[in-house]
Enzyme design. Structure first.
Site: not given
Length: 294
Positions: A102-103
């Site tokens: 989830k960057r």
């Protein structure tokens, strides 16, 4: 485009895996309770052993694995090394690996994240990466560009199941509709690796839509009929969504092999016995395939 990685785009590879093995994606989430249940230490070595054993047991049984980066990162440098080893094991076994990290950031920082997970020579490279677009989808351009160049994919958070998400993702946008719906539309437009006339092949960039969002799609006026990628739909099993719920939520998209369904607890609770893991995966895959075919 095949990109520098000398392999087909992620969307085409995922479509082939789903056609061969169904829509099930095994989650690898080595949290403390699961490690204890497997008789493993709550350490980087325990996480690595669980991850590689899961891949060894389930190669050829599932369409992909989804590896939760946080459960490795919590052990520091040793944990990152363990994550690297698990990703390498997936590559060696021919199993598509989605890294759930989830960057999301801007500029050169997003470019560095892209290099870390999507470059051909990155030790932590995966076949696809989850990303957060809530600094604006354009902030993810470095990741889109590198994924396109190397035949990898992105899964962009769109409509997640956590209660806090609605205040952001369901919010209205000036052009009409919702922020989550706008993300879905923009991601669909980003799929440049789908050849003209080959719309039966999904693009490499998809969205994350929780399997438990219920009536949100209808309430927000979101129509997935023309979506060009695939949907990663967490929430099956222990999180509350049945196979029938997922089939009803996504309809023709599920029937067309465009929905990938992660399951962690429902499969890994059967471990560490490899035969039990395989049986749990086969039972879930059969349940999903039956529901999606109706």
């Amino acid at each position: 485009m095949t990109g520098a990685g000398n392999h087909a785009p992620f969307g085409a590879r995922l479509a082939a895996a789903i056609a061969a093995r169904g829509p099930l994606c095994a989650g690898i989430d080595p949290h403390a309770g699961l490690l204890a249940a497997w008789g493993l230490p709550d350490s980087a070595s325990g996480a690595q052993r669980l991850g590689t054993a899961t891949i060894g047991a389930l190669a050829g049984e599932v369409a992909a694995v989804k590896i939760q980066s946080a459960f490795f990162e919590r052990f520091g440098a040793a944990g990152v090394g363990a994550l690297e080893a698990v990703l390498a094991a997936a590559r060696d076994a021919g199993v598509l690996a989605i890294l759930d990290a989830k960057r999301g950031d801007i500029g050169s920082t997003m470019g560095a994240y892209a290099e870390a997970y999507l470059a051909d020579d990155a030790p932590l490279r995966a076949d696809a990466l989850t990303v957060s677009p809530y600094l604006g989808l354009g902030s993810l351009d470095p990741a889109f560009e590198l994924a396109d160049a190397t035949g990898r994919g992105l899964y962009v958070l769109a409509l997640t199941s956590n209660p806090e998400a609605a205040g952001v993702q369901h919010a209205a946008v000036p052009a009409g509709g919702s922020l989550g719906g706008e993300m879905i539309s923009q991601v669909s437009d980003r799929n440049q690796d789908v050849p003209a006339g080959a719309r039966d092949v999904p693009g490499s960039h998809g969205v994350v839509i929780g399997a438990t969002v219920g009536a949100a799609l209808d309430r927000l006026g979101i129509d997935l009929t023309g979506f060009t990628g695939t949907v990663l739909a967490p929430g099956y099993g222990a999180q509350g969504a049945s196979a029938g719920d997922i089939a009803a939520l996504f309809g023709p998209l599920a029937a067309a092999g465009r929905v990938l369904v992660p399951s962690s607890r429902g499969i890994l609770a059967a471990g560490p016995d490899p035969d039990a893991l395989r049986q749990a995966a086969r039972d879930s895959a059969r349940e999903l395939a039956t529901a999606f075919a109706r």
